[in-house]
Enzyme design. Structure first.
Site, short mmCIF file in Angstrom:
data_model
loop_
_atom_site.label_atom_id
_atom_site.label_comp_id
_atom_site.label_asym_id
_atom_site.label_seq_id
_atom_site.Cartn_x
_atom_site.Cartn_y
_atom_site.Cartn_z
N ASP A 27 -81.19 104.46 114.41
CA ASP A 27 -80.89 103.56 114.05
C ASP A 27 -81.75 102.12 114.62
O ASP A 27 -81.04 102.42 116.18
CB ASP A 27 -79.56 103.64 114.67
N ARG B 134 -73.01 102.37 123.71
CA ARG B 134 -73.82 101.90 124.62
C ARG B 134 -74.04 102.49 126.09
O ARG B 134 -74.66 102.82 127.40
CB ARG B 134 -73.28 100.65 125.21
N HIS C 125 -81.23 102.82 108.69
CA HIS C 125 -81.24 101.60 109.01
C HIS C 125 -83.04 101.00 108.11
O HIS C 125 -83.78 101.45 108.93
CB HIS C 125 -81.69 101.41 110.26
N ASP D 121 -70.81 98.87 112.29
CA ASP D 121 -72.05 98.65 113.38
C ASP D 121 -71.17 98.27 114.25
O ASP D 121 -72.30 96.74 114.94
CB ASP D 121 -72.93 98.13 112.11
N HIS E 92 -72.50 93.53 123.64
CA HIS E 92 -73.25 93.33 124.45
C HIS E 92 -73.16 92.62 125.22
O HIS E 92 -72.16 91.84 125.02
CB HIS E 92 -74.57 92.20 123.74
#
Lengths: 408, 319
Positions: free
Chosen positions: A115, A27, A142, A285, A289
């Protein structure tokens, strides 16, 4: 190139090479409220991952050599897991024009991926594969047909029918896998298909490998352990009976992930793929969040599960159920992903595992900023007690373990 | 009260019995009972709805509850306030019951987990509309007697219909068999491919589905379905899946016709059918108020002297 794998018991613990994660979202830059390189590297260590591959879907996207070099610098600080960076295939991950792939490879990109946004234009994807071949790096794709998956928020099947949620059919993945395999054959490039989730996808890769294609693939711990029933509130692992497992609340957005949690038959097929080596790697993966993106209505919530710290316990659950031998999953966490990347597994990376430790993920105890996992409050069995990177103990979950290791 | 999918037959019967008592109140000259005096019912409608909201409002007022409206138009929901913020506000307001309508499937579960008020789902996305299912069951039972062995056809846009799901969840436990009919693109794929819920079958062609049926419920067809490529044309839909006089004649003599409203007359139902002798569409509206009174009473009317004929003990508050 050859890889070694050493498994030995120490004081009832299992000591194996450090895990390599082909698919991690850190991120940074852009979404530091969800994760940073630093918090992600610490979370990796707690999960036994000594090398992680950061995906480029940041803001800005990692599509220029300058930004890539800057990030590589940030990932080199002391402490945490080793970070490798995956660069974008297309500029801004918009799927319109190729990023400067040769220069990105020279600047240190370990692979290429858009991705989260499959390259829809087949001609452009062909060009990307040609360039990947020239740069000596794999494409991590992906695979998803966006027109078919449309506005889906979970697997399309009897559970989505019951819950009244728009579904993503298995065919949305399988149609894309078939296309990607055909294009990789055309380009003669190394294609790595990430987070495959359906029985049909595994079967397509099995056939391609039998035909001698240089394709590799990975599956995630959550797709190996959870089914679409989890969206309806089930918390039974695929190998458990529904009656004995605890239940959660339906429509919990922590179960919303792309590709979606599939059926039990799909889960079985992923394990069968691991066992016959159709599936090369287990990749997390890890998609952290912030609560702002998850503490909302199910259909509005972001996709993704925070997975680094619980990955091992999930796959060990399948091993305990007899769905694959221990050495197969350890391979898929270590030499398998290294081989898919075409890198040597780093020497001096080790992880010490207590296979029998019971523990419960708690939001305030996860090192990741992403608390978005449906496993919060669920009892898991199997935990990392220490992680060694380049000969240095960088994580120690149980006091005294490091000494026991360094004496050997 | 989020969904009827986990209700026992006994629980459904309790509500239907209580509904009968409420129908009796509604037939009195003064349609009011003091059962919920001093209780506050918050109507939180984050999706536009007049009929269901008014029905709940009448129901709450008939039981003397105080009613507060939070609707999408003119509230902070439209200004982009998050559902979490709204829940915090609802919690602070401290209503005894929150009746909510929301465009996202599952939103009532989100709210129920985060508030101490009882939550009644008044429709969430494509998922459930439990009070519609209960009022349809009540209406059908009133018209047909016991539903055991009866066959009810639900026709139209099943995929996007919370009404269809709640009708199935209520009618099947009461013994009815349900036949779904509609265009293949508007029926969930799993249900077309044999993974149907118990007691439910799928027959694409309405003519065949209606043969010998005991009742039919037509669903509203949203015009957007054609624009999004799920239907070739509204004209074809109406010819193949619309309820015409001829077509309803294929059912058993006198078999009733229902519709949750609002209707697109001329598309899913002909005016002659909607307003004909078989139509129970207006009765559904009246029964809707009674069903909602019954639920409000059973959820919130526990300890007050009620003035309501006691058909049953109040339900435990559901999580």
């Amino acid at each position: 190139m050859s890889f070694d794998r050493r498994v030995f018991e120490a004081k009832g613990y299992l000591v194996v090479p450090g895990f390599v994660d082909l698919h991690t979202h850190l991120r940074e830059p852009g979404f530091e409220d969800s994760e940073t390189i630093e918090t992600g590297r610490r979370a990796a260590l707690r999960g036994g991952f000594t090398t992680i591959c950061a995906m480029p879907n940041t803001e800005p996207a990692v599509d220029s050599p300058g930004l890539l070099k800057e990030l590589i610098g940030r990932g080199h600080d002391v402490g945490g897991a080793r970070v490798l960076f995956v660069a974008a295939i297309t500029r801004g991950r918009k799927g319109r024009e190729l990023a400067d792939m040769v220069e990105l490879a020279q600047a240190g990109a370990v692979a290429f991926s858009d991705d989260g946004s499959p390259v829809e234009d087949a001609r452009l994807f062909r060009s990307a594969l040609e360039y990947a071949r020239a740069s000596g790096r794999p494409i991590i794709e992906h695979a998803q047909d966006l027109a078919l998956s449309a506005k889906g928020v979970m697997h399309e099947g009897s559970v989505s029918a019951r819950l009244g949620l728009p579904g993503m059919p298995a065919a949305a993945e399988e149609a894309a896998v078939a296309r990607d395999l055909a294009l990789a054959r055309l380009a003669g490039a190394r294609l790595h298909l990430t987070h495959l989730s359906t029985a049909g996808s595994v079967e397509l890769v099995r056939h391609a490998k039998a035909d001698g294609e240089s394709v590799t693939c990975d599956v995630t711990p959550h797709h190996l352990a959870m089914t679409d029933e989890w969206v309806a509130g089930s918390r039974a692992f695929a190998w458990e009976g529904e009656d004995r497992a605890p239940r959660g609340v339906p429509y919990d957005s922590s179960t919303k992930v792309n590709p979606p949690l599939r059926t039990r038959a799909d889960v079985r097929a992923l394990w069968a793929g691991l066992e016959d080596r159709t599936v090369d790697a287990i990749a997390t993966d890890h998609a952290p969040h912030s609560s702002v993106k998850k503490d909302v209505e199910f259909d509005q919530a972001a996709f993704g599960i925070s997975g680094l710290e619980s990955a091992l316990a999930l796959v060990l659950g399948g091993v305990r159920a007899g769905w694959a031998p221990l050495e197969t999953v350890i391979d898929a966490l270590t030499t398998g992903p290294a081989r898919a990347l075409g890198i040597d597994r780093p020497e001096g990376d080790w992880v010490v595992i207590d296979r029998d430790a019971e523990w419960m993920p708690r939001a305030d105890e996860l090192a990741s900023k992403g608390k978005n996992t449906p496993l919060i409050g669920r009892t898991l069995i199997g935990r990392v007690v220490a992680t060694v990177v380049a000969g240095e103990v960088r994580y120690e979950g149980v006091v005294g373990v490091a000494e026991a290791i360094s004496r050997r | 009260m989020l969904d009827t999918d986990d209700w026992s037959l006994e629980e459904i019967e309790t509500v239907l019995d209580q509904t009968r008592a409420m129908v009796e109140i509604l037939s009195r000259p003064i349609r009011r009972a003091p059962a919920l005096r001093g209780r506050t019912v918050i109507l939180f409608f984050a999706e536009v709805s007049t009929r269901t909201r008014v029905s709940f409002e009448l129901a709450a007022k008939a039981l003397s509850a105080d009613v507060v409206n939070i609707t999408a138009t003119g509230s902070s929901v439209e200004k982009g306030e998050s559902l979490l913020d709204t829940v915090r506000t609802l919690q602070a307001l401290g209503g005894d019951v929150v009746v909510m309508r929301h465009s996202s499937s599952g939103a009532p579960y989100f709210v129920a987990q985060r508030t101490e008020s009882a939550v009644i789902n008044a429709g969430d996305g494509w998922h459930a509309h439990p009070t519609q299912g209960l009022l349809d069951a009540y209406t059908l039972r009133d018209a047909l007697g016991e539903l055991g062995g009866k066959r009810v056809v639900i026709v139209g846009d099943i995929l996007h219909s919370r009404v269809a799901r709640s009708d199935i969840n209520t009618l099947v436990p009461l013994g009815a068999r349900v036949t779904l009919s509609g265009p293949p693109t508007l029926v969930p794929a799993a249900w077309r491919c044999g993974q149907l819920p118990a007691g439910v079958t799928y027959e694409p062609l309405l003519d065949r589905a209606l043969d010998g049926a005991d009742a039919v419920i037509a669903l509203r067809l949203q015009r957007e379905r054609q624009e999004s490529g799920l239907l070739p044309s509204l004209r074809e839909y109406s010819r193949v899946w619309g309820l015409s006089l001829d077509r309803v004649g294929r059912m058993r003599p006198g078999a009733p016709v229902m519709h949750p409203g609002p209707m697109n007359e001329g598309i899913e139902i002909d005016a002659a059918v909607a307003h004909g002798s078989r139509s129970l569409i207006e009765t559904q509206v009246t029964n809707g108020v009674a069903v909602r009174m019954a639920l409000l009473y059973l959820l919130a009317g526990a300890s007050t002297p009620s003035g309501v004929p006691a058909a049953a003990a109040p339900l435990e508050e559901r999580g």
